[in-house]
Write an enzyme that holds these catalytic residues in place. Structure first.
Site, PDB file in Angstrom:
ATOM      1  N   LEU A  16       0.863  -1.166   0.000  1.00  0.00           N
ATOM      2  CA  LEU A  16       0.000   0.000   0.000  1.00  0.00           C
ATOM      3  C   LEU A  16       0.907   1.226   0.000  1.00  0.00           C
ATOM      4  CD1 LEU A  16      -2.788  -0.822   2.647  1.00  0.00           C
ATOM      5  CD2 LEU A  16      -3.036  -0.749   0.163  1.00  0.00           C
ATOM      6  N   ASP A  17       0.500   2.279  -0.682  1.00  0.00           N
ATOM      7  CA  ASP A  17       1.310   3.485  -0.725  1.00  0.00           C
ATOM      8  C   ASP A  17       1.544   4.027   0.685  1.00  0.00           C
ATOM      9  OD1 ASP A  17       1.449   3.362  -3.451  1.00  0.00           O
ATOM     10  OD2 ASP A  17      -0.121   4.854  -3.808  1.00  0.00           O
ATOM     11  N   TYR A  18       2.604   4.807   0.807  1.00  0.00           N
ATOM     12  CA  TYR A  18       2.985   5.419   2.082  1.00  0.00           C
ATOM     13  C   TYR A  18       1.819   6.168   2.733  1.00  0.00           C
ATOM     14  CZ  TYR A  18       5.637   8.548   5.238  1.00  0.00           C
ATOM     15  OH  TYR A  18       6.113   9.236   6.321  1.00  0.00           O
ATOM     16  N   THR A  62      -1.402   5.733   2.109  1.00  0.00           N
ATOM     17  CA  THR A  62      -2.649   4.964   2.051  1.00  0.00           C
ATOM     18  C   THR A  62      -2.742   4.056   3.262  1.00  0.00           C
ATOM     19  OG1 THR A  62      -2.690   4.980  -0.372  1.00  0.00           O
ATOM     20  CG2 THR A  62      -3.978   3.271   0.728  1.00  0.00           C
TER      21      THR A  62
END
Length: 248
Positions: free
Chosen positions: A104-106, A108
């Protein structure tokens, strides 16, 4: 990290039956971390070194499976060269070498699986598996029905690829603050997939959370918390992955 009786660990490693392993212990032929052990009630952990007659036995690493509620501002990795917090920092009691399945993105938050089971991880990340993931996004502007139709049909993103069909619906909107809350269910896993899809329809993401992964949800967890998957949940993931990975 779970502890098991020494004789069970020896039997699991193929040294001898549990009863025969007990005899080896009583005869003083077994060392744990360099110390002779004669007590049958002794328990060992996965990282303890067990020797029988001076030979170190090879123990299979216990497979572990976690569902983690990743907070925003945390890296989906086991280390970071910039010193930022990573997901494994939350698992200080786990001695096995675990790693996230996908990422998951930083910025998110939401559901992320971690394990040391490479076979399951490979199955779940295989392009043919098509695991469904549902995200809830706060986006700029008022999302209209035409926007939802474009998301559901597939949009051309900035890398030139078209997204696959998806499911989308507006959960709420605030005209005064000019933003919408949208649920989006996809089965792809390209980098920044959801953000790129919303950008393609002119509604940049302001905040993003992944709420489901296949049949798994965040129910009962707060941000930064985790739980172990049950045996039934692990089996279901394997069953789904193996079935879908065979589909062309």
């Amino acid at each position: 990290m779970a502890e098991v009786r020494l004789q069970k660990a020896m039997a699991d490693a193929g040294v001898a039956s549990r009863r025969a392993s007990e005899r080896l212990i009583l005869e003083g032929r077994v060392r744990v971390n360099g110390t002779v052990v004669r007590e049958l009630g002794t328990k060992v952990r996965g990282d303890d070194a067990i020797e029988v007659d001076g030979t170190l036995i090879e123990r299979e690493e216990r497979k572990v499976y976690y569902l983690f509620y990743k907070p925003r501002g945390v890296i989906s990795a086991v280390s970071d060269d910039k010193g930022r917090r990573v997901v494994t920092d939350y698992f200080t009691e786990e001695r096995n070498r675990i790693y996230p399945i996908g990422r998951l993105d930083y910025d998110t938050s939401g559901i992320l699986l971690l394990t040391n089971d490479g076979r399951l991880a490979n199955l779940l990340m295989h392009p043919r598996y098509k695991v469904e993931k549902t995200y809830v996004a706060k986006v700029e502007g008022m999302v209209q029905n035409d926007d939802l139709k474009r998301l559901c049909k597939g949009v051309r993103m900035k890398d030139g690829h078209y997204s696959a069909r998806a499911r989308a619906k507006v959960l709420s909107s605030d005209r005064a603050k000019n933003h919408s809350i949208v649920s989006l269910t996809i089965h792809e896993g390209r980098n920044h997939q959801v953000k790129n899809m919303f950008e393609a329809i002119g509604h940049p993401v302001m905040k993003l959370k992944r709420e489901t992964y296949d049949f798994l949800t965040l129910q009962g967890l707060s941000s930064g918390q985790y739980r172990e998957l049950s045996n039934d949940e692990v089996k279901a993931l394997y069953d789904h992955a193996q079935k879908n990975s065979r589909l062309k």
